[in-house]
Scaffold this motif. Structure first.
Motif, PDB file in Angstrom:
ATOM      1  N   LEU A 104      51.876  25.168  18.700  1.00 50.40           N
ATOM      2  CA  LEU A 104      50.549  24.609  18.953  1.00 50.40           C
ATOM      3  C   LEU A 104      50.548  23.085  19.035  1.00 50.40           C
ATOM      4  O   LEU A 104      49.502  22.476  19.270  1.00 50.40           O
ATOM      5  CB  LEU A 104      49.580  25.052  17.845  1.00 50.40           C
ATOM      6  N   ARG A 236      48.895  32.912  15.878  1.00 48.90           N
ATOM      7  CA  ARG A 236      48.558  31.791  16.753  1.00 48.90           C
ATOM      8  C   ARG A 236      47.055  31.722  17.030  1.00 48.90           C
ATOM      9  O   ARG A 236      46.459  30.637  17.012  1.00 48.90           O
ATOM     10  CB  ARG A 236      49.339  31.889  18.068  1.00 48.90           C
ATOM     11  N   GLU A 240      44.981  28.506  16.046  1.00 49.33           N
ATOM     12  CA  GLU A 240      44.418  27.734  17.160  1.00 49.33           C
ATOM     13  C   GLU A 240      42.909  27.583  17.003  1.00 49.33           C
ATOM     14  O   GLU A 240      42.354  26.489  17.209  1.00 49.33           O
ATOM     15  CB  GLU A 240      44.742  28.411  18.482  1.00 49.33           C
ATOM     16  N   HIS A 244      40.987  23.987  16.496  1.00 53.10           N
ATOM     17  CA  HIS A 244      39.853  23.545  17.330  1.00 53.10           C
ATOM     18  C   HIS A 244      38.663  23.193  16.447  1.00 53.10           C
ATOM     19  O   HIS A 244      37.985  22.179  16.671  1.00 53.10           O
ATOM     20  CB  HIS A 244      39.475  24.639  18.322  1.00 53.10           C
ATOM     21  N   VAL A 250      45.390  20.839  20.424  1.00 47.71           N
ATOM     22  CA  VAL A 250      46.499  21.777  20.374  1.00 47.71           C
ATOM     23  C   VAL A 250      47.093  21.942  21.761  1.00 47.71           C
ATOM     24  O   VAL A 250      46.432  21.700  22.781  1.00 47.71           O
ATOM     25  CB  VAL A 250      46.065  23.160  19.831  1.00 47.71           C
ATOM     26  N   GLY A 252      47.916  24.166  24.448  1.00 47.79           N
ATOM     27  CA  GLY A 252      47.581  25.498  24.920  1.00 47.79           C
ATOM     28  C   GLY A 252      48.703  26.177  25.662  1.00 47.79           C
ATOM     29  O   GLY A 252      48.712  27.383  25.845  1.00 47.79           O
TER      30      GLY A 252
END
Length: 261
Positions: A104, A236, A240, A244, A250, A252
């Motif tokens: 990430l 993940r 993630e 956020h 991060v 993507g």
């Protein structure tokens, strides 16, 4: 200072910085069963680690002092973090966690093998509600409660920047709620239930501090991965979403580390 003289309650409360908190934490001997086990594990080493000088002390949190995302698990593994001295380092659970953070863009490298391997985390701090390795990876409720002041003070010191917390496993979820409440956030009644992908937002008890969002994730244990209960993709997705929420950029595309924030 012995447990009777203030460990860990007063020692944690009297720590105005994370560096001082960590320095006091590694001296803690408040739980006799955990002290005996962490030291016995260092004497009776696994054959693969005979040349290691085990840490065999409480394992502090790891990551920057201005982290906006905190990941908290269960406790150090006897031949993992209890050996290396870094949380989630030296076992399969840590292999998955740090590889995902790297994927990430939140870690400088995919592997965490020892304290001096150069790993850096970007905006993330990794910790645990119990800082000593427990027999059979099962701390007692009393040991969890005795250790809580360390985590509560760690979260309190991260108050200015922390915006999300990922709790690994039901034990970690319940321990995180208690520590967050002690650190100054309001926990609703009945308490939010743990589940993979669960999330709940907690407001500051004083009505003026920042709100934080708590995310639930199945523990990254070898057992959960081997049984298929947890996959790297599932880990993940939660990390993630929490990143956020914390305002962290991060990657993507999953191509490795991004620049420090």
């Amino acid at each position: 200072m012995s447990a009777a003289e203030g460990y860990p309650g007063r020692a944690a409360a009297d720590s105005p910085t994370l560096a001082e908190l960590d320095a006091r934490l590694v001296l803690c001997r408040a739980c006799p069963r955990l002290v005996a086990w962490r030291e016995e594990s260092a004497r009776v080493k696994r054959p693969a680690f005979q040349d290691w000088d085990y840490w065999a002390r409480p394992v502090p949190g790891f990551g920057p002092t201005d982290a906006s995302l905190v990941v908290t698990g269960l406790a150090p593994a006897a031949h993992g973090a209890n050996r290396t001295g870094r949380i989630f380092t030296g076992d399969r659970a840590g292999d998955l966690l740090y590889a995902t953070l790297y994927d990430l863009g939140l870690a400088s490298q995919a592997a965490s093998t020892r304290r001096d391997d150069g790993l850096e985390l970007y905006g993330v701090r990794v910790t645990a509600p119990v800082h000593c390795a427990p027999p059979a990876n099962r701390p007692t409720p009393g040991e969890r409660d005795t250790c809580r002041p360390w985590l509560a003070q760690e979260l309190r010191l991260l108050w200015p920047t922390m915006r999300s917390v990922v709790a690994l496993g039901a034990f970690g979820w319940q321990a995180a709620l208690s520590a967050l409440e002690e650190a100054g956030w309001s926990v609703p009644r009945p308490r939010p239930m743990f589940g993979h992908g669960a999330r709940t937002t907690l407001t500051a008890s004083d009505g003026t501090g920042p709100a934080i969002t708590l995310f639930g994730c199945y523990h990254v244990s070898q057992r959960n991965v081997f049984t298929g209960r947890l996959t790297p993709t599932m880990v993940r997705e939660v990390l993630e979403a929490a990143a956020h929420c914390a305002g962290l950029p991060v990657d993507g595309n999953g191509t490795g580390p991004g620049p420090p924030g």
